[in-house]
Design an enzyme around this catalytic site. Structure first.
Site, PDB file in Angstrom:
ATOM      1  N   HIS A  80       1.352   0.499   5.933  1.00  0.00           N
ATOM      2  CA  HIS A  80       0.737  -0.568   5.282  1.00  0.00           C
ATOM      3  C   HIS A  80       1.323  -1.770   5.467  1.00  0.00           C
ATOM      4  O   HIS A  80       1.725  -2.554   4.623  1.00  0.00           O
ATOM      5  CB  HIS A  80       0.844  -0.292   3.799  1.00  0.00           C
ATOM      6  CG  HIS A  80      -0.513  -0.053   3.130  1.00  0.00           C
ATOM      7  ND1 HIS A  80      -0.731  -0.498   1.841  1.00  0.00           N
ATOM      8  CD2 HIS A  80      -1.792   0.329   3.299  1.00  0.00           C
ATOM      9  CE1 HIS A  80      -2.178  -0.643   1.456  1.00  0.00           C
ATOM     10  NE2 HIS A  80      -2.894  -0.024   2.630  1.00  0.00           N
ATOM     11  N   HIS A  86      -8.172   0.836  12.842  1.00  0.00           N
ATOM     12  CA  HIS A  86      -7.183   1.753  11.639  1.00  0.00           C
ATOM     13  C   HIS A  86      -7.829   2.993  11.696  1.00  0.00           C
ATOM     14  O   HIS A  86      -6.960   4.200  11.414  1.00  0.00           O
ATOM     15  CB  HIS A  86      -7.180   0.926  10.498  1.00  0.00           C
ATOM     16  CG  HIS A  86      -6.260   1.605   9.624  1.00  0.00           C
ATOM     17  ND1 HIS A  86      -4.960   1.316   9.384  1.00  0.00           N
ATOM     18  CD2 HIS A  86      -6.588   2.404   8.315  1.00  0.00           C
ATOM     19  CE1 HIS A  86      -4.386   1.908   8.616  1.00  0.00           C
ATOM     20  NE2 HIS A  86      -5.355   2.472   7.670  1.00  0.00           N
TER      21      HIS A  86
END
Length: 763
Positions: A110, A59
């Site tokens: 998200h 990420h």
């Protein structure tokens, strides 16, 4: 350093899968841990291990995508960069939009947190992207969302939709930011892995641009905003950088899931105003928001971008949990926090502004003249690292990639053999079925939960191809924003699918009368450890980069989200593309709805071809996905954009709506309902009604032209070589949409079909 804080590897046997090490639980691989030891020349402490694990996660480090993302830079020319004030690598891209104004915008994902805890996952996704915009020195002015869920009638979809929509609306509405557009898609591939992509845009004067760096020995590091808690620990390394298993759990054990961050929009609302006053007073040297990886990210990135080192006294961090360890403080992803670099003489003034806004602020360290990031805990050194090795020099993988064997089979499975409606009754029935399907029905049930007009500067949002915001009340200067993606087309052809998403977002901005200027993206794919996924990713990146080069607009930044799959089932590859446009006067905007001028002529720009592979008709009528994605002609798209901008400037069109999913008839119905007026459609002589009404050929826009301007508009089309077809007229006295010699449907019946589906499923 105390040996009690060391992480040791006792023997080779202890590193075997039968004897899992703490670093493995943090997502680090054996060779990555060995490299950390090599960098430090010793064993890492718990706190150092925590920092490296989160910052080297997929990420944060983009370790599987870096080798491909470089292609954006290779294809971006100096001419494309001319208006860019900040680009890839910064918190968000910044573009000069004229008259001394700049706009910053970015979209981020998200996804996994929004499946585990839909409300907080979506809410903190909005909060995080808003802080990225704040960190550039801008006032956030608008948000958008790109949402992907499982089948609309699946049992768990209701849970996820309800939480995500409330989270997006609850946070954005509380901040007072208008939600000016987006997309909601339902598809089985997202059932265990929804996509929640949030975009934010902000505005600033060009001289107010701020960047994230820590320079000037003796300058103070101030942490301000909310207290630090235990929420979100491990979010980017364990949750966002790993697939779900078949039960929806992340990793081998659900109990290892980190807690999802908890958002407080009212704290963030105050933080926005506090930051803007700090910027205006000239009290900030550098600034970084705290999102993924928390203080680990903020401290290492600020130090790495500066000209010295940094020393942090970690125990000074205000905490809201008792007994937190240094590793937990560094890894916490508690929301609504910022980190600033401030000169010593400005510290008291900085703290005074924070007190004025009731924002907690604490000096936690300072910039040093060394080259290391040093962090102490009650006087004991727990971190002593070269900051670039944490922030920018993580592992880079050239993952195996291969065009999957099944790709040819998918392409060969075209819609040519599928039964098509042929009679007038079948065409009418097909329209109503598709209009009421979750694939095409109105998203009003979702969007009406968002405030679209707060602050009073929204000029286009509802029933519009793009959202438009006024940024200068004196001149009327504004910006337009559109986001688009098609997982179905990208599955058929990743290169072309990415370009189709780019073309549609570009076209949507142009259809509002704005000139497209820049691109952001959020690239959502399955596991990078699957060669087929990496091939899809590489092809999509190249398609998007080549497309931007052809259109002459730069990619200013974006986000990569991997591991979007449950077990062996990956999502449809979904590159979300956002386009920013500029308009010098929002009074020239082009609405979507018919009927602003009496007797408008409907003209279809572009060419219609028999293209149904990957279409919504194939999905709704036959549950089919296969064949060849529609053609994309970016030179044509650019010409189309130029024509629409000129038409806006000269007042030649009164409405415009691009053609995409559902084809011409879907566009006609949406524009008729938006304008609350009927129309008559006349298809060309000898045309196949099904093809002309439902084809999803790209590069097409339906415009309504006042009778007084028709000859001038058509002359411009002919002069520029734009194909066009006179397709009908707006009938303001009518309450129906009619297709001559085929069928007629009242606006009431159309609205019932179009708007009734989602309330029935989720209301």
């Amino acid at each position: 350093m105390s040996d009690q804080t060391h992480v040791d590897t006792v023997s080779a046997a202890a590193q075997s899968p039968d004897h899992p090490q703490p670093y493995r639980e943090l997502g680090l691989k054996d060779d990555e841990y060995d490299r950390i030891r090599e960098i430090l020349g010793r064993r890492p402490t718990d706190a150092e291990l925590a920092m490296y694990s989160v910052m080297w996660s997929e990420h944060c480090s983009y370790k599987s995508s870096k080798v491909h993302l470089r292609y954006f830079g290779e294809t971006t020319t100096d001419e494309m960069r001319a208006g860019m004030l900040a680009g890839i690598g910064e918190n968000a891209g910044v573009v000069d939009v004229g008259d001394g104004w700049a706009v910053t915008f970015k979209v981020e994902s998200h996804n996994h947190p929004s499946y585990v805890e839909p409300y907080q996952g979506a809410a903190t996704g909005v909060g995080g992207i808003v802080r990225d915009i704040m960190a550039m020195g801008a006032r956030p002015i608008a948000v958008m969302d790109q949402l992907r869920f499982g089948p609309a009638d699946a049992p768990d979809t209701r849970r996820v939709v309800d939480g995500v929509v409330r989270g997006v609306g609850g946070y954005g509405n509380s901040l007072g930011l208008p939600n000016v557009g987006g997309e909601t898609v339902f598809d089985p591939s997202y059932a265990g892995n929804p996509l929640v992509n949030a975009l934010c845009a902000g505005v600033l004067r060009t001289e107010d641009l701020h960047l994230a760096f820590a320079s000037g020995a003796g300058n103070k590091i101030i942490l301000f905003g909310a207290r630090t808690g235990l929420d979100g620990i491990g979010g980017v390394s364990v949750l966002a950088s790993e697939t779900f298993d078949d039960s929806g759990e992340a990793g081998p054990n659900r109990k290892k899931l980190p807690s999802v961050q908890v958002g407080d929009p009212f704290t963030e609302k105050v933080l926005i105003e506090c930051c803007l006053e700090l910027y205006h007073a000239g009290l900030v040297v550098g600034i970084q928001d705290l999102g993924g990886a928390g203080l680990s990210c903020a401290t290492s990135e600020l130090a790495a971008a500066g000209d010295g080192g940094m020393r942090i006294e970690l125990e000074k961090v205000p905490m809201r949990a008792v007994g937190m360890t240094p590793a937990e403080v560094l890894s916490s992803e508690s929301q609504e926090r910022m980190c600033a670099v401030v000169t010593p003489e400005n510290v008291e003034a900085f703290l005074a502004v924070c007190r004025k806004w009731d924002v907690l602020a604490t000096v936690i360290g300072e910039v040093t003249d060394g080259d290391h990031l040093e962090i102490t805990w009650n006087g004991e050194t727990v971190v002593d690292v070269p900051p670039r090795t944490v922030a920018h020099e993580g592992p880079v993988y050239e993952r195996p990639l291969a065009r999957p064997e099944w790709q040819d089979e998918v392409i060969a499975s075209s819609t040519a053999s599928l039964a098509r409606p042929s009679t007038s009754g079948e065409l009418r029935s097909t329209l109503l079925t598709m209009l009421a399907s979750p694939a095409l029905c109105s998203r009003k049930f979702i969007t009406e939960q968002y405030d679209r007009y707060v602050r009073g500067n929204t000029v286009l949002a509802e029933n519009a191809d793009s959202g438009m915001i006024r940024i200068d009340e004196r001149t009327g200067r504004g910006i337009a924003l559109a986001t688009d993606a098609s997982g179905r087309y990208t599955y058929l052809d990743p290169y072309r699918g990415a370009q189709l998403a780019l073309a549609e977002a570009y076209r949507n901005v142009a259809a509002s009368g704005a000139t497209p200027k820049a691109v952001t993206n959020c690239l959502n794919f399955g596991s990078p450890e699957d060669p087929a996924v990496m091939w899809q990713f590489q092809q999509a990146v190249r398609g998007l980069a080549d497309g931007c080069a052809q259109l002459g607009i730069p990619v200013t930044g974006g986000n990569v989200s991997f591991y979007n799959q449950t077990g062996a089932t990956a999502i449809l590859p979904t590159p979300v593309v956002g386009v920013l446009g500029v308009i010098d006067d929002v009074r020239r905007r082009i609405p979507t709805g018919f009927g602003t001028e009496p007797g408008e002529t409907l003209i279809l720009l572009g060419q219609t071809r028999d293209e149904f592979d990957g279409s919504i008709w194939a999905q709704v009528a036959h549950d089919h996905l296969g064949g060849v994605a529609p053609e994309v002609d970016l030179d044509h798209e650019k010409l189309l954009g130029d024509i629409l901008t000129a038409a806006s400037r000269d007042g030649l069109v009164s409405a415009a709506h691009d053609l995409s999913e559902g084809g011409l008839i879907q566009t006609v119905v949406e524009s008729a309902l938006a304008g609350e007026t009927g129309c008559r459609v006349l298809l060309p002589e000898g045309a196949d009604p099904f093809v002309w009404l439902f084809s999803e050929s790209t590069g097409r826009v339906l415009v309504a032209v006042p009778r007084t301007e028709e000859s001038r508009f058509v002359a411009m089309l002919d002069a520029r070589g734009m194909p066009w077809t006179r397709i009908g007229v707006v009938d303001q006295g009518s309450d129906s949409v009619s297709v001559q010699d085929q069928f007629e449907v009242t606006l009431e019946e159309l609205r019932t079909a179009y708007e009734g589906t989602l309330p029935a499923l989720f209301g």
